[in-house]
Write an enzyme that holds these catalytic residues in place. Sequence first.
Site, PDB file in Angstrom:
ATOM      1  N   THR A 202       0.775  -1.395  -0.230  1.00 60.76           N
ATOM      2  CA  THR A 202       0.015   0.077  -0.362  1.00 60.76           C
ATOM      3  C   THR A 202       1.013   1.035   0.043  1.00 60.76           C
ATOM      4  O   THR A 202       0.332   1.997  -0.456  1.00 60.76           O
ATOM      5  CB  THR A 202      -0.500  -0.054   1.664  1.00 60.76           C
ATOM      6  OG1 THR A 202      -2.118  -1.134   1.189  1.00 60.76           O
ATOM      7  CG2 THR A 202      -1.894   1.679   0.888  1.00 60.76           C
TER       8      THR A 202
ATOM      9  N   ARG B 168     -15.004   2.909   8.831  1.00 63.79           N
ATOM     10  CA  ARG B 168     -14.966   2.330  10.041  1.00 63.79           C
ATOM     11  C   ARG B 168     -13.994   2.319  10.561  1.00 63.79           C
ATOM     12  O   ARG B 168     -12.759   2.738   9.898  1.00 63.79           O
ATOM     13  CB  ARG B 168     -15.224   0.800   8.969  1.00 63.79           C
ATOM     14  CG  ARG B 168     -14.180   0.853   7.590  1.00 63.79           C
ATOM     15  CD  ARG B 168     -14.092  -0.605   6.643  1.00 63.79           C
ATOM     16  NE  ARG B 168     -13.810  -0.414   5.867  1.00 63.79           N
ATOM     17  CZ  ARG B 168     -12.659  -2.218   5.509  1.00 63.79           C
ATOM     18  NH1 ARG B 168     -13.623  -2.977   6.661  1.00 63.79           N
ATOM     19  NH2 ARG B 168     -12.186  -1.875   4.159  1.00 63.79           N
TER      20      ARG B 168
ATOM     21  N   TRP C 248      -9.837   1.931  11.363  1.00 60.86           N
ATOM     22  CA  TRP C 248      -9.020   0.541  11.475  1.00 60.86           C
ATOM     23  C   TRP C 248      -8.473   0.267  12.502  1.00 60.86           C
ATOM     24  O   TRP C 248      -7.176  -1.111  12.808  1.00 60.86           O
ATOM     25  CB  TRP C 248      -8.042   1.805  10.090  1.00 60.86           C
ATOM     26  CG  TRP C 248      -6.670   0.778   9.670  1.00 60.86           C
ATOM     27  CD1 TRP C 248      -6.436  -0.672   9.364  1.00 60.86           C
ATOM     28  CD2 TRP C 248      -5.825   0.557   9.021  1.00 60.86           C
ATOM     29  NE1 TRP C 248      -5.568  -0.959   9.163  1.00 60.86           N
ATOM     30  CE2 TRP C 248      -4.857   0.239   8.511  1.00 60.86           C
ATOM     31  CE3 TRP C 248      -5.708   2.655   8.540  1.00 60.86           C
ATOM     32  CZ2 TRP C 248      -4.157   0.226   7.522  1.00 60.86           C
ATOM     33  CZ3 TRP C 248      -4.092   2.571   8.167  1.00 60.86           C
ATOM     34  CH2 TRP C 248      -3.298   1.460   7.591  1.00 60.86           C
TER      35      TRP C 248
ATOM     36  N   GLN D  70      -9.027   2.486  -3.996  1.00 60.79           N
ATOM     37  CA  GLN D  70      -9.242   2.542  -3.095  1.00 60.79           C
ATOM     38  C   GLN D  70      -7.774   3.027  -2.170  1.00 60.79           C
ATOM     39  O   GLN D  70      -7.043   3.064  -2.829  1.00 60.79           O
ATOM     40  CB  GLN D  70      -9.454   0.719  -2.501  1.00 60.79           C
ATOM     41  CG  GLN D  70      -9.153  -0.415  -1.485  1.00 60.79           C
ATOM     42  CD  GLN D  70      -8.799  -1.348  -1.504  1.00 60.79           C
ATOM     43  OE1 GLN D  70      -8.942  -2.268  -2.144  1.00 60.79           O
ATOM     44  NE2 GLN D  70      -8.392  -1.965   0.171  1.00 60.79           N
TER      45      GLN D  70
END
Length: 311
Positions: free
Chosen positions: A102, A242, A244, A154
């Site tokens: 990422t 949400r 993490w 994303q």
Amino acid sequence: MTFLQLAACLFFFFVNVLALVDPIRFNAVVSLDGSGDFKSISEAIAAAPDNSNARFYIHVTPGIYRGHLEIPPAKKFIALIGDNALTTIIVDNRSHGTGFKTSESATVVVNGDNFMAQHLSFENSAEPQNGQAVAVLDYAKHTVYYDCRFLSFQDTLYSKGERQFFRECDIYGTVDFIFGNGLAVFQDCNIYARLPMDEITVTAQSKEQSISQSGFSFQNCTVTVSPEIAANKTKVKIYLGRPWRPYSTVVFMESFLDDNVQLQGWILWEGVPINNLFYAEFNNRGPGADTTHRVNWLPETRVPFRTGLNA
């Protein structure tokens, strides 16, 4: 995020942006056609002095600048100034699906403190099926983005630094597309859900400890769908975030939430405890702003606020 932390972010923003009221004397000009001082942004950044405390202004003329870009730690007070975010674009296509972690997938990585960008687009053009594909990863302190666009699917915007400010920016994505453990304020920004996902999570904040200087605050922003979704009148499910990490901290205040924002507002991240989350909404408006049916695990909180916050 406390009021003092928010005020500190705003202070650094206005100190930097007020400098742009007067005409800028650019230290370097980048142009793809060779008419400037450099043909690449990397060359212009390399020409800036190391560890300077003076702003180094780089004019990025219109064009599509392809490839990975890094702002090294020693290159402080760099300012990249475009003419129009729609015509001045920095783009790459690294992604998890093509073999990058990422953090390695980012089109632009900012390590130099006091970085500033204006009138630019930062894009990761990887296809949505390739998973994580970061447009900007910002590790730095006291960074400012003004009238910029961030585009991916994303993991579009990865905030990992302190006192980062985003003003009048457009941020596009699908899954957890504003994420990280940074301390960041988003003011007057447009947050756009994109296809092909029909369930969208805007934030995935990752504050790990109670003492961490970390959290996202959205003030007078708009959470809605991208133009192609709106044109087709497609309905998607938008969740504000949400968690993490266990101390995930996100505040939406004085913002417009459209009717795609779900009644429950927030969703869980499997395996992450919820006892210490700080998820709060204050004085929002729009059809998605009704908190009557928000998730029952959302702790009751108060958001520090005074009318002087309005800008």
